[in-house]
Design a protein around this motif. Structure first.
Motif, PDB file in Angstrom:
ATOM      1  N   ARG A 166       0.856  -1.194   0.000  1.00 36.24           N
ATOM      2  CA  ARG A 166       0.000   0.000   0.000  1.00 36.24           C
ATOM      3  C   ARG A 166       0.889   1.240   0.000  1.00 36.24           C
ATOM      4  N   LYS A 167       0.600   2.149  -0.915  1.00 36.95           N
ATOM      5  CA  LYS A 167       1.348   3.394  -1.053  1.00 36.95           C
ATOM      6  C   LYS A 167       0.398   4.569  -0.830  1.00 36.95           C
ATOM      7  N   TRP A 168       0.978   5.716  -0.479  1.00 33.90           N
ATOM      8  CA  TRP A 168       0.131   6.915  -0.425  1.00 33.90           C
ATOM      9  C   TRP A 168       0.939   8.161  -0.784  1.00 33.90           C
ATOM     10  N   TYR A 169       0.193   9.250  -1.001  1.00 34.57           N
ATOM     11  CA  TYR A 169       0.756  10.479  -1.550  1.00 34.57           C
ATOM     12  C   TYR A 169       1.523  10.196  -2.837  1.00 34.57           C
ATOM     13  N   ILE A 170       0.867   9.423  -3.694  1.00 41.31           N
ATOM     14  CA  ILE A 170       1.437   9.075  -4.991  1.00 41.31           C
ATOM     15  C   ILE A 170       0.960  10.127  -5.993  1.00 41.31           C
ATOM     16  N   SER A 171       1.824  11.093  -6.255  1.00 43.88           N
ATOM     17  CA  SER A 171       1.440  12.273  -7.040  1.00 43.88           C
ATOM     18  C   SER A 171       1.080  11.895  -8.470  1.00 43.88           C
ATOM     19  N   GLY A 172      -0.010  12.487  -8.950  1.00 42.46           N
ATOM     20  CA  GLY A 172      -0.448  12.301 -10.326  1.00 42.46           C
ATOM     21  C   GLY A 172      -1.359  11.117 -10.556  1.00 42.46           C
ATOM     22  N   ALA A 173      -1.537  10.269  -9.540  1.00 39.53           N
ATOM     23  CA  ALA A 173      -2.248   9.006  -9.756  1.00 39.53           C
ATOM     24  C   ALA A 173      -3.752   9.176  -9.967  1.00 39.53           C
ATOM     25  N   MET A 174      -4.323  10.301  -9.574  1.00 42.58           N
ATOM     26  CA  MET A 174      -5.759  10.507  -9.768  1.00 42.58           C
ATOM     27  C   MET A 174      -6.088  10.939 -11.196  1.00 42.58           C
ATOM     28  N   ASN A 175      -5.104  11.415 -11.911  1.00 40.23           N
ATOM     29  CA  ASN A 175      -5.328  11.869 -13.284  1.00 40.23           C
ATOM     30  C   ASN A 175      -5.643  10.673 -14.174  1.00 40.23           C
ATOM     31  N   PRO A 176      -6.769  10.685 -14.898  1.00 37.93           N
ATOM     32  CA  PRO A 176      -7.096   9.552 -15.767  1.00 37.93           C
ATOM     33  C   PRO A 176      -6.074   9.320 -16.872  1.00 37.93           C
ATOM     34  N   ASP A 177      -5.235  10.322 -17.171  1.00 43.95           N
ATOM     35  CA  ASP A 177      -4.177  10.143 -18.169  1.00 43.95           C
ATOM     36  C   ASP A 177      -2.953   9.431 -17.599  1.00 43.95           C
ATOM     37  N   CYS A 178      -2.944   9.204 -16.280  1.00 44.47           N
ATOM     38  CA  CYS A 178      -1.840   8.463 -15.657  1.00 44.47           C
ATOM     39  C   CYS A 178      -1.995   6.992 -16.029  1.00 44.47           C
ATOM     40  N   LYS A 179      -1.089   6.499 -16.840  1.00 47.33           N
ATOM     41  CA  LYS A 179      -1.207   5.133 -17.368  1.00 47.33           C
ATOM     42  C   LYS A 179      -0.187   4.162 -16.780  1.00 47.33           C
ATOM     43  N   ILE A 180       0.853   4.679 -16.101  1.00 43.12           N
ATOM     44  CA  ILE A 180       1.925   3.796 -15.648  1.00 43.12           C
ATOM     45  C   ILE A 180       2.455   4.256 -14.290  1.00 43.12           C
ATOM     46  N   PHE A 181       2.698   3.280 -13.412  1.00 40.98           N
ATOM     47  CA  PHE A 181       3.350   3.527 -12.132  1.00 40.98           C
ATOM     48  C   PHE A 181       4.763   2.950 -12.176  1.00 40.98           C
ATOM     49  N   ILE A 182       5.713   3.702 -11.648  1.00 43.21           N
ATOM     50  CA  ILE A 182       7.009   3.120 -11.304  1.00 43.21           C
ATOM     51  C   ILE A 182       6.937   2.833  -9.809  1.00 43.21           C
ATOM     52  N   VAL A 183       6.976   1.558  -9.461  1.00 47.15           N
ATOM     53  CA  VAL A 183       6.762   1.118  -8.083  1.00 47.15           C
ATOM     54  C   VAL A 183       8.079   0.647  -7.483  1.00 47.15           C
ATOM     55  N   MET A 184       8.371   1.128  -6.276  1.00 45.61           N
ATOM     56  CA  MET A 184       9.544   0.661  -5.545  1.00 45.61           C
ATOM     57  C   MET A 184       9.082  -0.297  -4.458  1.00 45.61           C
ATOM     58  N   GLY A 185       9.651  -1.483  -4.451  1.00 47.22           N
ATOM     59  CA  GLY A 185       9.329  -2.489  -3.451  1.00 47.22           C
ATOM     60  C   GLY A 185      10.515  -3.384  -3.209  1.00 47.22           C
ATOM     61  N   LYS A 186      10.330  -4.395  -2.366  1.00 45.21           N
ATOM     62  CA  LYS A 186      11.428  -5.282  -1.993  1.00 45.21           C
ATOM     63  C   LYS A 186      11.338  -6.616  -2.723  1.00 45.21           C
TER      64      LYS A 186
END
Length: 404
Positions: A166-186
């Motif tokens: 679970r992530k939060w304060y992920i800037s830009g994610a509410m924009n419907p034009d946001c098509k890709i996440f770069i996710v940092m995890g372990k």
């Protein structure tokens, strides 16, 4: 060190200043009016598309990226005064020029570390302004000021990776034009080297198991112009192994490479915010009368304006020095300077904006002036890309090391 603007920078500055006057400032109220009529507040007002088309036509596009094939080929020192100008309208101008966070940092990651397929599928549409993106690192369950704390898992399963967290304060994610996440995890949560436990992976927004739950507010603002700051859940989201950026265990190093330019870009724009605040202070001071004389005749107002001017000139020189060092000795060689500007710039600009708000009275905290929203943005940057205290700790250790 020579911080004089070369002919190419001066040409771009003149063009950008004219673009701001002719297109961006008049578009600010238009964008707000159009947003109120949209089916969703997260949709993009039509005027933003018009600004992007005009900026691209004028060659004011992808100015942040130093590579001449993918970007404008500018150095950090050349880009600094341009980013400062866009900071005068931070919720509109950077987007118009395709120079807005978090897309800029994500494009830099894909440019530096992405393979050819990742560049073709995601970098090229981002550079063209056809899609938006988000960078998912911060988590609500841990102190994310220490990036080694993150708990999101990226687990190998055959030819796929499965992402859970679970992530939060992920800037830009509410924009419907946001098509890709770069996710940092372990990928290796029990690894001996805590800075080799993390990896970065590309997760398309429409991947099953990805849920954009809600928009997080900042001082009550949902920040529609930047696409919000969302809480995002990854519930066994499955992507192919080819979506890994770089190698397993390389995520921490990639994050550091990403955040260096991001930090100085924020500081460049913050100086523009401060300049606009000073301009608004002066306009207010000469136009308002209190106790029989203009505010511009009050001694305390003189102090506020003079102190603001001195502070901005100091900050600008430090940012330009940092940009010059990044160009000459690299991001690693400029590490201390990047930390210094990240500590000094947001807190100083917050103080300037606070005085500007005070000078505007009730208007300063209202929606009729941009100051309250600028304040929320500047105050947030005392946390974003590492809180002040983390940078102070690291910088102090660097100084103390000389005496130990």
């Amino acid at each position: 060190m020579d911080f004089a603007f070369d002919a190419h920078t001066e040409e771009l500055r003149a063009k950008l200043l004219a673009f701001m006057d002719e297109y961006v400032y008049p578009a600010e109220p238009v964008a707000e009016e159009q947003r109120a009529q949209l089916a969703s507040p997260w949709d993009t007002p039509a005027v933003v598309g018009e600004l992007k088309a005009e900026a691209r036509r004028q060659g004011l596009w992808n100015l942040f990226l130093p590579d001449s094939e993918y970007g404008a080929g500018l150095t950090n020192l050349q880009y600094a005064p341009l980013a400062e100008i866009t900071g005068r309208s931070p919720h509109l101008a950077p987007t118009a020029l395709n120079c807005a966070a978090p897309d800029t940092g994500n494009m830099e990651v894909l440019y530096q570390f992405g393979d050819e397929q990742q560049k073709k599928q995601w970098l090229e549409p981002l550079l063209a302004g056809e899609i938006r993106s988000a960078f998912a690192m911060t988590e609500p369950e841990v102190a994310s000021s220490d990036a080694t704390n993150i708990t999101t898992l990226i687990e190998r399963d055959g030819d796929d990776y499965v992402i859970t967290g679970r992530k939060w304060y992920i800037s830009g994610a509410m924009n419907p034009d946001c098509k890709i996440f770069i996710v940092m995890g372990k990928t290796d949560p029990d690894g001996a080297d805590i800075r080799r436990q993390q990896s970065m992976i590309l997760v398309p927004r429409d991947t099953p198991g990805v849920t954009v739950k809600r928009a997080m507010r900042v001082f009550g603002y949902e920040d529609h112009s930047h696409g919000g700051h969302a809480e995002v859940v990854f519930d066994h989201a499955r992507v192919p192994v080819t979506n890994l950026i770089g190698e397993e265990g390389g995520g921490f190093a990639i994050a550091q490479a990403r955040l260096g330019p991001g930090r100085i870009h924020h500081c460049m724009r913050l100086i523009g915010m401060a300049e606009r605040a000073i301009e608004l202070m002066c306009q207010r001071a000469v136009s308002r009368v209190a106790f029989g004389k203009a505010l511009a005749q009050q001694g305390v107002v003189h102090n506020w304006i003079a102190d603001a001017r001195v502070a901005v000139e100091q900050l600008r020189l430090l940012v330009l020095k940092t940009a010059w060092m990044m160009d000459t000795v690299g991001n690693k060689g400029a590490h201390a300077e990047i930390q210094a500007i990240k500590i000094a710039t947001p807190r100083t600009v917050v103080g300037i904006l606070d005085r500007a708000i005070q000078l505007h009275g009730a208007g300063g905290v209202s929606q009729d002036f941009p100051l309250a929203e600028l304040y929320a943005s500047a105050r947030t940057l005392m946390l974003a890309d590492g809180p002040d205290e983390v940078h102070q700790r690291s910088l102090a250790r660097r100084e103390l090391k000389k005496y130990l």
